[in-house]
Design an enzyme around this catalytic site. Sequence first.
Site, mmCIF file in Angstrom:
data_model
loop_
_atom_site.group_PDB
_atom_site.id
_atom_site.type_symbol
_atom_site.label_atom_id
_atom_site.label_comp_id
_atom_site.label_asym_id
_atom_site.label_seq_id
_atom_site.Cartn_x
_atom_site.Cartn_y
_atom_site.Cartn_z
ATOM 1 N N CYS A 271 0.794 -1.236 0.000
ATOM 2 C CA CYS A 271 0.000 0.000 0.000
ATOM 3 C C CYS A 271 0.827 1.286 0.000
ATOM 4 O O CYS A 271 0.809 2.033 -0.970
ATOM 5 C CB CYS A 271 -0.919 0.002 1.221
ATOM 6 S SG CYS A 271 -2.142 -1.309 1.127
HETATM 7 N N1 LIG Z 1 -2.895 -5.961 1.732
HETATM 8 C C1 LIG Z 1 -3.318 -4.873 2.360
HETATM 9 O O1 LIG Z 1 -2.936 -4.644 3.501
HETATM 10 C C2 LIG Z 1 -4.304 -3.919 1.713
HETATM 11 C C3 LIG Z 1 -4.941 -2.979 2.532
HETATM 12 C C4 LIG Z 1 -5.854 -2.111 1.975
HETATM 13 C C5 LIG Z 1 -6.081 -2.153 0.603
HETATM 14 N N2 LIG Z 1 -5.430 -3.064 -0.189
HETATM 15 C C6 LIG Z 1 -5.731 -3.063 -1.614
HETATM 16 O O2 LIG Z 1 -6.585 -4.155 -1.893
HETATM 17 C C7 LIG Z 1 -6.307 -4.706 -3.193
HETATM 18 C C8 LIG Z 1 -5.974 -6.186 -3.079
HETATM 19 O O3 LIG Z 1 -4.809 -6.322 -2.301
HETATM 20 P P1 LIG Z 1 -4.381 -7.696 -1.617
HETATM 21 O O4 LIG Z 1 -3.278 -7.349 -0.679
HETATM 22 O O5 LIG Z 1 -5.563 -8.417 -1.100
HETATM 23 O O6 LIG Z 1 -3.795 -8.483 -2.883
HETATM 24 P P2 LIG Z 1 -3.444 -10.047 -2.973
HETATM 25 O O7 LIG Z 1 -2.397 -10.156 -4.011
HETATM 26 O O8 LIG Z 1 -3.193 -10.602 -1.613
HETATM 27 O O9 LIG Z 1 -4.783 -10.713 -3.502
HETATM 28 C C9 LIG Z 1 -5.322 -10.434 -4.746
HETATM 29 C C10 LIG Z 1 -5.859 -11.720 -5.344
HETATM 30 O O10 LIG Z 1 -6.535 -11.398 -6.563
HETATM 31 C C11 LIG Z 1 -6.340 -12.485 -7.455
HETATM 32 N N3 LIG Z 1 -6.667 -12.025 -8.801
HETATM 33 C C12 LIG Z 1 -6.005 -11.146 -9.571
HETATM 34 N N4 LIG Z 1 -6.677 -10.926 -10.719
HETATM 35 C C13 LIG Z 1 -7.777 -11.689 -10.676
HETATM 36 C C14 LIG Z 1 -8.867 -11.896 -11.564
HETATM 37 N N5 LIG Z 1 -8.950 -11.228 -12.718
HETATM 38 N N6 LIG Z 1 -9.810 -12.783 -11.211
HETATM 39 C C15 LIG Z 1 -9.737 -13.459 -10.041
HETATM 40 N N7 LIG Z 1 -8.735 -13.280 -9.157
HETATM 41 C C16 LIG Z 1 -7.772 -12.412 -9.469
HETATM 42 C C17 LIG Z 1 -4.915 -12.894 -7.219
HETATM 43 O O11 LIG Z 1 -4.696 -14.238 -7.643
HETATM 44 C C18 LIG Z 1 -4.800 -12.745 -5.697
HETATM 45 O O12 LIG Z 1 -5.099 -13.943 -5.027
HETATM 46 C C19 LIG Z 1 -5.191 -3.841 -3.755
HETATM 47 O O13 LIG Z 1 -5.751 -2.792 -4.497
HETATM 48 C C20 LIG Z 1 -4.533 -3.268 -2.509
HETATM 49 O O14 LIG Z 1 -3.882 -2.051 -2.771
HETATM 50 C C21 LIG Z 1 -4.556 -3.962 0.354
#
Ligand SMILES: NC(=O)c1ccc[n+]([C@@H]2O[C@H](COP(=O)([O-])OP(=O)(O)OC[C@H]3O[C@@H](n4cnc5c(N)ncnc54)[C@H](O)[C@@H]3O)[C@@H](O)[C@H]2O)c1
Length: 433
Positions: A271
């Site tokens: 992030c």
């Molecule tokens: N990790 C954090 O602490 C956090 C906190 C707040 C916001 N976010 C935001 O949330 C979003 C997700 O982050 P995350 O950390 O959960 O990511 P992550 O990589 O842990 O998980 C994302 C998942 O999406 C899947 N994916 C990607 N494209 C896909 C598709 N077209 N169809 C189905 N699955 C698909 C991936 O395989 C993965 O498992 C990002 O925008 C991030 O900036 C993350």
Amino acid sequence: MRPLLNKIETKTAHVVVIGIGYVGLPLVAEFARAGFRTTGLDKDPEKVRLLNAGESYIADVPTSDLAPHVQTKRLDATTDAAVLAQADAVIVCVPTPLNKTKDPDMRFIVAATEDIARYQHDEMVVILESTTYPGTTTEVLVPKLTDKGGVLGRSVFIAISPERVDPGNEVFKTRNTPKVLGGATPECLIVASALYTHILDKIVPVSSTETAEMVKLLENTFRAVNIGLVNEIAMMSRKLGIDPFEVIRAAATKPFGFMPFYPGPGLGGHCIPIDPLYLSWKLRTLQYQARFIELADSINSGMPAYVVDRTSEALNDQSKAVRGSKILIYGVAYKRDVSDFRESPAFAIIHGLEKRGAHVSYMDPYVPSLNEDGVEQTGIDASTDFGTFDAVVVVTDHAVMDRKRLMRQAKLVVDTRDALRDIDGDRNKVYGL
Ligand SMILES: NC(=O)c1ccc[n+]([C@@H]2O[C@H](COP(=O)([O-])OP(=O)(O)OC[C@H]3O[C@@H](n4cnc5c(N)ncnc54)[C@H](O)[C@@H]3O)[C@@H](O)[C@H]2O)c1
């Protein structure tokens, strides 16, 4: 009452979460707990397999939050986007990284939206949770989901609610973290609010999707800029012979008008190093330069090199060169007590030290091995004598780190987290940021 609202109210709506990673997995657990039929849709077959086995792969989500719902068939997972044909509510939690030129990489949001459009039907609510630049919902989701006759606010309801999850936070979880929500129309906001009311204590509605998108970027820019400020305070304090951590702790005793941030070896995680650049990119398209963001990015991304310099100075004080020295990096996760090492500053520090000829190993109880960003290593055993290294660089101060043993055994410690501040011992061998 419209059919979709009725299904949401009676919890007969089928919820599909696209992307069951750090953000999506806690969310499926909450919807299943609330009584909704819930499916996680992910491209990653391993995550799908584990969820279908009722097993968690994210530290913040206990297996006990998943397994009972998997057993009762309320919760499952699939790699097949055709499940969207049965979805009443779709929540998009896919990654939003940067590409090589540090511009937003929108591939995942676009692909997920195209999947939804392929299986779209009337009476569907779609909520984006990924962090992204202001305008994404109206510029990307709305056109793709109204293209084939879907009418916004009548047959398709689109909203954004940027996720605020803080991995490792024991107090604030999905339910008790207030959630900002913006609808593409007032009707979209009503439907999305009705859904989230089932899993959240407090919803904070805002007037537009752009506002909701900007809120998230303000929150993360606020952190990035303040961390940039204290990182510069750290470098300035060292030049003045002052301990920056002592300065910040003392300043933090002011009961009003000051909020402490602490310097460190550089930003990490999914992030803070990334999200503000989504905002500066968007502003560049409007011929505006986001000066605070760019300055903070330049200071924060220079921190690993500063740590390499501090290590080199510290070794020099002991009449040693970096070249040929054995250096241990303690902690490669991007923050304490988590296993996530995405964007961790440890990589740049390892590369920087190796470039100067050091032999670098790492120890991290949460990360048994690394094969990322050009570093392919197995972590060394946590009981290894710290005295076998010429220097130990504390990058991540996990709570389990044996501080007393580190102080006793190490020949030299570069303590980027002020982890040894309360530990008795020879302070001459401890170098702060
Ligand atoms: N990790 C954090 O602490 C956090 C906190 C707040 C916001 N976010 C935001 O949330 C979003 C997700 O982050 P995350 O950390 O959960 O990511 P992550 O990589 O842990 O998980 C994302 C998942 O999406 C899947 N994916 C990607 N494209 C896909 C598709 N077209 N169809 C189905 N699955 C698909 C991936 O395989 C993965 O498992 C990002 O925008 C991030 O900036 C993350």
